[in-house]
Write a protein that holds these residues in place. Structure first.
Motif, PDB file in Angstrom:
ATOM      1  N   LEU A  26      -6.696  -3.616   8.806  1.00  0.00           N
ATOM      2  CA  LEU A  26      -5.303  -4.066   8.790  1.00  0.00           C
ATOM      3  C   LEU A  26      -4.895  -4.713  10.107  1.00  0.00           C
ATOM      4  CD1 LEU A  26      -3.644  -1.075   6.888  1.00  0.00           C
ATOM      5  CD2 LEU A  26      -4.207  -3.344   6.002  1.00  0.00           C
ATOM      6  N   GLU A  27      -5.481  -4.288  11.209  1.00  0.00           N
ATOM      7  CA  GLU A  27      -5.187  -4.921  12.495  1.00  0.00           C
ATOM      8  C   GLU A  27      -5.681  -6.363  12.516  1.00  0.00           C
ATOM      9  OE1 GLU A  27      -6.939  -2.354  15.358  1.00  0.00           O
ATOM     10  OE2 GLU A  27      -5.437  -0.774  15.105  1.00  0.00           O
ATOM     11  N   ARG A  28      -6.767  -6.647  11.779  1.00  0.00           N
ATOM     12  CA  ARG A  28      -7.303  -8.013  11.714  1.00  0.00           C
ATOM     13  C   ARG A  28      -6.663  -8.842  10.607  1.00  0.00           C
ATOM     14  NH1 ARG A  28     -11.862  -4.756  12.078  1.00  0.00           N
ATOM     15  NH2 ARG A  28     -12.302  -5.066   9.850  1.00  0.00           N
ATOM     16  N   PHE A  29      -5.979  -8.201   9.691  1.00  0.00           N
ATOM     17  CA  PHE A  29      -5.410  -8.870   8.526  1.00  0.00           C
ATOM     18  C   PHE A  29      -4.269  -9.795   8.968  1.00  0.00           C
ATOM     19  CE2 PHE A  29      -2.881  -8.904   4.533  1.00  0.00           C
ATOM     20  CZ  PHE A  29      -3.873  -9.310   3.652  1.00  0.00           C
ATOM     21  N   GLN A  30      -4.296 -11.038   8.527  1.00  0.00           N
ATOM     22  CA  GLN A  30      -3.369 -12.052   9.031  1.00  0.00           C
ATOM     23  C   GLN A  30      -2.119 -12.242   8.170  1.00  0.00           C
ATOM     24  OE1 GLN A  30      -3.877 -13.768  12.044  1.00  0.00           O
ATOM     25  NE2 GLN A  30      -5.452 -12.184  12.201  1.00  0.00           N
ATOM     26  N   ASN A  31      -2.069 -11.610   6.999  1.00  0.00           N
ATOM     27  CA  ASN A  31      -0.960 -11.857   6.085  1.00  0.00           C
ATOM     28  C   ASN A  31       0.071 -10.725   6.141  1.00  0.00           C
ATOM     29  OD1 ASN A  31      -2.322 -14.213   5.381  1.00  0.00           O
ATOM     30  ND2 ASN A  31      -3.424 -13.221   3.716  1.00  0.00           N
ATOM     31  N   THR A  32       0.913 -10.624   5.136  1.00  0.00           N
ATOM     32  CA  THR A  32       1.995  -9.639   5.127  1.00  0.00           C
ATOM     33  C   THR A  32       1.527  -8.318   4.535  1.00  0.00           C
ATOM     34  OG1 THR A  32       3.568 -11.447   4.791  1.00  0.00           O
ATOM     35  CG2 THR A  32       4.368  -9.219   4.383  1.00  0.00           C
ATOM     36  N   VAL A  33       1.820  -7.218   5.223  1.00  0.00           N
ATOM     37  CA  VAL A  33       1.471  -5.886   4.741  1.00  0.00           C
ATOM     38  C   VAL A  33       2.724  -5.014   4.752  1.00  0.00           C
ATOM     39  CG1 VAL A  33      -0.049  -3.893   4.997  1.00  0.00           C
ATOM     40  CG2 VAL A  33      -0.794  -6.123   5.829  1.00  0.00           C
ATOM     41  N   LEU A  69       0.833  -1.204   0.000  1.00  0.00           N
ATOM     42  CA  LEU A  69       0.000   0.000   0.000  1.00  0.00           C
ATOM     43  C   LEU A  69       0.864   1.249   0.000  1.00  0.00           C
ATOM     44  CD1 LEU A  69      -2.636  -1.068   2.697  1.00  0.00           C
ATOM     45  CD2 LEU A  69      -2.866  -1.195   0.204  1.00  0.00           C
ATOM     46  N   ASP A  70       0.717   2.083  -1.022  1.00  0.00           N
ATOM     47  CA  ASP A  70       1.460   3.342  -1.125  1.00  0.00           C
ATOM     48  C   ASP A  70       0.504   4.496  -0.817  1.00  0.00           C
ATOM     49  OD1 ASP A  70       3.208   5.356  -1.656  1.00  0.00           O
ATOM     50  OD2 ASP A  70       3.712   4.708  -3.686  1.00  0.00           O
ATOM     51  N   GLU A  71       0.723   5.154   0.331  1.00  0.00           N
ATOM     52  CA  GLU A  71      -0.110   6.263   0.809  1.00  0.00           C
ATOM     53  C   GLU A  71      -1.601   5.923   0.791  1.00  0.00           C
ATOM     54  OE1 GLU A  71       1.046   8.683   2.333  1.00  0.00           O
ATOM     55  OE2 GLU A  71       3.123   8.842   1.680  1.00  0.00           O
ATOM     56  N   PRO A  72      -2.009   4.877   1.508  1.00  0.00           N
ATOM     57  CA  PRO A  72      -3.418   4.448   1.440  1.00  0.00           C
ATOM     58  C   PRO A  72      -4.392   5.402   2.108  1.00  0.00           C
ATOM     59  CG  PRO A  72      -2.257   3.205   3.131  1.00  0.00           C
ATOM     60  CD  PRO A  72      -1.213   4.017   2.405  1.00  0.00           C
ATOM     61  N   THR A  73      -3.923   6.309   2.987  1.00  0.00           N
ATOM     62  CA  THR A  73      -4.860   7.194   3.687  1.00  0.00           C
ATOM     63  C   THR A  73      -5.120   8.489   2.930  1.00  0.00           C
ATOM     64  OG1 THR A  73      -3.075   8.204   4.996  1.00  0.00           O
ATOM     65  CG2 THR A  73      -4.183   6.274   5.931  1.00  0.00           C
ATOM     66  N   ASN A  74      -4.423   8.706   1.805  1.00  0.00           N
ATOM     67  CA  ASN A  74      -4.702   9.903   1.002  1.00  0.00           C
ATOM     68  C   ASN A  74      -6.161   9.893   0.540  1.00  0.00           C
ATOM     69  OD1 ASN A  74      -2.071  10.684   1.279  1.00  0.00           O
ATOM     70  ND2 ASN A  74      -1.525  10.480  -0.871  1.00  0.00           N
ATOM     71  N   ASN A  75      -6.824  11.036   0.676  1.00  0.00           N
ATOM     72  CA  ASN A  75      -8.221  11.227   0.254  1.00  0.00           C
ATOM     73  C   ASN A  75      -9.223  10.466   1.118  1.00  0.00           C
ATOM     74  OD1 ASN A  75      -7.995  12.889  -2.324  1.00  0.00           O
ATOM     75  ND2 ASN A  75      -6.616  11.191  -2.792  1.00  0.00           N
ATOM     76  N   LEU A  76      -8.793   9.944   2.273  1.00  0.00           N
ATOM     77  CA  LEU A  76      -9.733   9.297   3.190  1.00  0.00           C
ATOM     78  C   LEU A  76     -10.064  10.235   4.337  1.00  0.00           C
ATOM     79  CD1 LEU A  76      -8.375   5.630   3.612  1.00  0.00           C
ATOM     80  CD2 LEU A  76      -9.954   6.531   1.901  1.00  0.00           C
ATOM     81  N   ASP A  77     -11.329  10.231   4.764  1.00  0.00           N
ATOM     82  CA  ASP A  77     -11.687  10.986   5.950  1.00  0.00           C
ATOM     83  C   ASP A  77     -11.358  10.154   7.187  1.00  0.00           C
ATOM     84  OD1 ASP A  77     -13.782   9.107   6.269  1.00  0.00           O
ATOM     85  OD2 ASP A  77     -15.158  10.351   5.118  1.00  0.00           O
ATOM     86  N   SER A  78     -11.535  10.746   8.363  1.00  0.00           N
ATOM     87  CA  SER A  78     -11.139  10.073   9.601  1.00  0.00           C
ATOM     88  C   SER A  78     -11.919   8.775   9.823  1.00  0.00           C
ATOM     89  CB  SER A  78     -11.332  11.001  10.805  1.00  0.00           C
ATOM     90  OG  SER A  78     -12.674  11.461  10.887  1.00  0.00           O
ATOM     91  N   LYS A  79     -13.197   8.768   9.420  1.00  0.00           N
ATOM     92  CA  LYS A  79     -14.007   7.553   9.595  1.00  0.00           C
ATOM     93  C   LYS A  79     -13.462   6.410   8.746  1.00  0.00           C
ATOM     94  CE  LYS A  79     -18.761   5.832   9.152  1.00  0.00           C
ATOM     95  NZ  LYS A  79     -20.158   6.183   8.769  1.00  0.00           N
ATOM     96  N   SER A  80     -13.102   6.701   7.497  1.00  0.00           N
ATOM     97  CA  SER A  80     -12.565   5.665   6.612  1.00  0.00           C
ATOM     98  C   SER A  80     -11.176   5.214   7.060  1.00  0.00           C
ATOM     99  CB  SER A  80     -12.504   6.179   5.167  1.00  0.00           C
ATOM    100  OG  SER A  80     -13.797   6.479   4.688  1.00  0.00           O
ATOM    101  N   ILE A  81     -10.379   6.154   7.579  1.00  0.00           N
ATOM    102  CA  ILE A  81      -9.050   5.784   8.087  1.00  0.00           C
ATOM    103  C   ILE A  81      -9.191   4.840   9.278  1.00  0.00           C
ATOM    104  CG2 ILE A  81      -6.971   6.661   9.218  1.00  0.00           C
ATOM    105  CD1 ILE A  81      -7.214   9.169   7.476  1.00  0.00           C
ATOM    106  N   ASN A  82     -10.127   5.142  10.156  1.00  0.00           N
ATOM    107  CA  ASN A  82     -10.356   4.258  11.312  1.00  0.00           C
ATOM    108  C   ASN A  82     -10.790   2.868  10.854  1.00  0.00           C
ATOM    109  OD1 ASN A  82      -9.719   6.269  13.140  1.00  0.00           O
ATOM    110  ND2 ASN A  82     -11.835   6.939  13.408  1.00  0.00           N
ATOM    111  N   TRP A  83     -11.641   2.816   9.824  1.00  0.00           N
ATOM    112  CA  TRP A  83     -12.066   1.520   9.299  1.00  0.00           C
ATOM    113  C   TRP A  83     -10.869   0.752   8.733  1.00  0.00           C
ATOM    114  CZ3 TRP A  83     -11.585  -0.862   4.624  1.00  0.00           C
ATOM    115  CH2 TRP A  83     -12.326  -2.034   4.437  1.00  0.00           C
TER     116      TRP A  83
END
Length: 515
Positions: free
Chosen positions: A198-205, A179-193
């Motif tokens: 990603l906290e639940r994601f079990q693979n490599t990030v 992920l390259d700059e995934p929070t660009n253009n996201l509001d705070s609600k979408s960033i929290n989501w």
């Protein structure tokens, strides 16, 4: 797992990577950090196979799938939003297309039946019957409403396209997620989501981001690009910052001790090498001196601008009074009877989903826009300096940076003063003679901050000042605003900046026309 071995890359004489060896293991989230131009996005492209390194290899498990956040907003213009997300899993999408083609045939043969059975089996193994609900959940979490899902991508705004492309990358439980700059253009609600996802994601990030709070929330490791190499640290961004500063201090202390010891040995040798009774000791010390290693500390690619706002005078008792402010823009009421009183020492962070309202308010307070009704009154001691979200109008004339900044320097100061100021903001030497037409987004922001610092204002109005800045410049700005003793009104998606600077928050919500 993904493993890079002996990666090297140069552009002309400029070395980007030199013999990089690094492993990214499953279950971990890595924040890839480094100064602007250090090669963060380039390294992601090497890992994904989009570009080739000059030397070295990238190893990925035979059955592991890599997904990367696509940066081309126009790549899927003729595809529907929902279909664009499904295309994130290439093999699954291929199966879906082939299934649809087979079932649409009017002359369905026995071979077609056998092939469809094979496809159905593979489709089921990939949890294909749940793909539409998974895609819908991703889009919903990222703020892409159901009414947009059957629209063509070309019908969407830029920010909406970015959200769809992010959903595409997340779709289908990839083994390795880049992920390259995934929070660009996201509001705070979408960033929290996204943080929760990603906290639940079990693979490599592996993530490139300038959002310090986001990196702290999701990362288990930091991969630091510096000195042409990549060093991995366990922990989040704050832990890396402390660890890297400690390591740098330790290297400097070790060098100082070695230099002091070398000086003592040289002094002893110079004094007693010709003394017969001390000659043996002098020879012994010479051997110690030959073994003593004094390392040259490598020059870091990180550079921090000097950001310091100095008010020309202290604020008086009356700061700012806003009464019944109203404003319509393009037929939409963004401010409706807005009232505000600001007191001494307040640093107010403006938050909420109503970006146009915040931008309009700041423009009105800065005298850049007239309200439809209502009033705003600054105290007689107050001088405001404004940082707009969109700054292109300030760079309309194609002049050198020295000439540009000279327009805002005190009349008593000359060109050398402007050059010195630009040097503090990382425009040293020939950089100061660059034309404004070739400036990057981050360079323009540093110029605008320089203009504000020269104003000696005791009230700072900043609308998303961290946009386009690298982590080092954001850190310097953060410290500069924390140290400012007078009034600050600002908006920012950088939650760390908001948490550490603001002593008062004002939330401006959209005024929904339909109830």
């Amino acid at each position: 797992m993904i493993h890079a071995s002996d990666i090297a890359l140069s552009y002309g004489k400029r070395v980007i990577f030199k013999d990089v060896n690094i492993k990214f293991t499953a279950g971990n989230c890595y924040g890839l950090i480094g100064a602007n131009g250090a090669g963060k996005s380039t390294f992601l492209k090497i890992l994904s196979g989009q570009i080739d390194a000059d030397k070295g290899e990238v190893f990925v498990g035979a059955r592991e799938r890599i997904a990367i956040l696509n940066q081309d907003q126009f790549a899927y213009d003729e595809t529907t939003v929902a279909h664009t997300v499904l295309m994130g899993h290439k093999r699954l999408h291929e199966i879906m297309v082939e299934r649809e083609t087979l079932y649409a045939k009017t002359d369905f043969t026995e071979e077609d039946g056998i092939r469809s059975g094979e496809l159905e089996g593979e489709f089921a193994e990939m949890n294909g019957y749940e793909v539409e609900s998974e895609a819908a959940a991703l889009l919903s979490g990222l703020g892409v409403g159901e009414e947009l899902r059957e629209k063509k991508m070309r019908e969407l705004e830029g920010g909406q396209k970015v959200r769809v492309l992010l959903a595409q990358a997340l779709f289908g439980n990839p083994d390795i997620l880049l992920l390259d700059e995934p929070t660009n253009n996201l509001d705070s609600k979408s960033i929290n989501w996204l943080e929760g996802f990603l906290e639940r994601f079990q693979n490599t990030v592996i993530i490139v981001s300038h959002d310090r709070h986001f990196l702290n929330q999701v990362c288990t490791h930091m991969a630091d690009i510096d000195y042409g190499h990549i060093q991995t640290y366990a922990g989040n961004y704050d832990f890396w910052l402390q660890a890297s500063e400690l390591a740098q201090h330790q290297r400097q202390d070790a060098n100082r001790k070695a230099e002091t010891k070398a000086k003592d040995l040289k002094d002893f040798i110079a004094r007693f090498s010709s003394n017969a009774s001390k000659a043996k000791q002098a020879t012994s010390r010479k051997k110690l001196l030959d073994k003593l290693e004094i390392g040259d500390l490598p020059t870091s690619s990180r550079k921090y601008p000097f950001i310091h706002f100095k008010p020309g005078r202290s604020c008086g008792d009356i700061i700012l009074e806003v009464k019944d402010l109203c404003k319509n823009i393009d037929g939409v009421q963004v401010l409706n009877n807005f009232n505000l009183v600001i007191n001494k020492g307040e640093k107010i962070g403006f938050v909420g989903l109503n970006g146009p309202a915040i931008a309009a308010l700041f423009q009105i307070l800065a005298g850049e826009m007239e309200p439809d009704s209502g009033s705003c009154r600054w105290g007689i001691t107050m001088t405001a300096s404004y940082f707009p979200r969109e700054n292109s109008a300030f760079f309309a004339k194609d002049v050198t940076l020295v000439d540009w900044l000279s327009e805002y320097t005190p009349v008593t100061e000359g060109e050398s003063y402007a050059r010195g100021f630009l040097g503090k903001m990382l425009f040293s030497g020939e950089e100061a003679t660059k034309k404004t037409s070739v400036l990057s987004g981050g360079e323009k922001v540093r110029c605008m901050l320089s203009k504000m610092m020269l104003s000696d204002a005791n009230a700072l109005i900043l609308d998303e000042p961290t946009n386009h800045l690298d982590l080092e410049s954001i850190t310097a700005l953060n410290e500069g605003l924390q140290n400012f003793t007078e009034i600050i009104l600002f908006s920012s998606h950088d939650q760390t900046l908001m948490n550490t600077v603001a002593n008062r928050l004002i939330e401006i919500l959209p005024r929904w026309r339909d109830r």
